[in-house]
Design a protein around this motif. Structure first.
Motif, PDB file in Angstrom:
ATOM      1  N   UNK A   1      56.545   5.485  59.764  1.00 48.03           N
ATOM      2  CA  UNK A   1      57.374   4.460  59.136  1.00 48.03           C
ATOM      3  C   UNK A   1      58.864   4.788  59.191  1.00 48.03           C
ATOM      4  N   UNK A   2      59.220   5.871  59.848  1.00 48.16           N
ATOM      5  CA  UNK A   2      60.616   6.318  59.919  1.00 48.16           C
ATOM      6  C   UNK A   2      61.474   5.292  60.661  1.00 48.16           C
ATOM      7  N   UNK A   3      62.552   4.875  60.030  1.00 49.43           N
ATOM      8  CA  UNK A   3      63.552   4.034  60.678  1.00 49.43           C
ATOM      9  C   UNK A   3      64.816   4.862  60.799  1.00 49.43           C
ATOM     10  N   UNK A   4      65.328   4.975  62.025  1.00 46.81           N
ATOM     11  CA  UNK A   4      66.531   5.766  62.242  1.00 46.81           C
ATOM     12  C   UNK A   4      67.757   5.009  61.744  1.00 46.81           C
ATOM     13  N   UNK A   5      68.636   5.745  61.085  1.00 49.57           N
ATOM     14  CA  UNK A   5      69.908   5.170  60.655  1.00 49.57           C
ATOM     15  C   UNK A   5      70.807   5.005  61.872  1.00 49.57           C
ATOM     16  N   UNK A   6      71.896   4.313  61.717  1.00 49.19           N
ATOM     17  CA  UNK A   6      72.855   4.128  62.814  1.00 49.19           C
ATOM     18  C   UNK A   6      73.358   5.472  63.330  1.00 49.19           C
TER      19      UNK A   6
END
Length: 145
Positions: free
Chosen positions: A82-87
């Protein structure tokens, strides 16, 4: 943040894969990468048949999970899914984790793994956890770059 990497560091591994006794003194050191815009990534490609490869497949995926949990500072596999990378993470060429993909047909599967190269980085850890146990064969191949 500047780090240095040397192209010849995996010269022996490129030709034959890592060796069983490849544990040199100072293996916990992490190499500094000088040119973050250069060729800092390495790849491993597995081509394996569906039959009789479940153990190797599990070892490959377990290695990726362990390295990514450590590299991304996560606690469990559910967080990886579920990891979403930050900008800033998306723009960080030095973020040390493994990525890749898998292709399948009726007889074989091909797994391509890519990560930051150099001593102590994700691909070096992967090489050490998945040492070559046999030479390439018609039905089982392992390629490094």
């Amino acid at each position: 943040q500047e780090q240095e990497v040397h192209k010849d560091d995996h010269k022996d591994e490129e030709a034959t894969g890592p060796t069983k006794d490849g544990q040199a003194q100072g293996d916990d050191e992490v190499e500094v990468i000088a040119d973050v815009n250069g060729a800092i990534y390495e790849r491993a490609v597995y081509i394996l048949p569906y039959e009789n490869s479940a153990e190797l497949l599990k070892k490959i995926f377990d290695s990726i999970e362990k390295i990514n949990l450590e590299g991304l500072n996560l606690e469990n596999f559910r967080q990886i899914n579920t990891k979403e990378f930050s900008e800033s993470e998306r723009n960080n060429r030095l973020l040390d984790f493994l990525g890749g993909f898998e292709l399948m047909d009726a007889e074989f599967r091909m797994i391509v793994i890519e990560g930051l190269g150099g001593k102590g980085h994700s691909m070096n850890k992967f090489y050490k956890m998945n040492e070559r146990t046999q030479p390439n064969q018609r039905r089982l191949k392992l390629l490094y770059n």
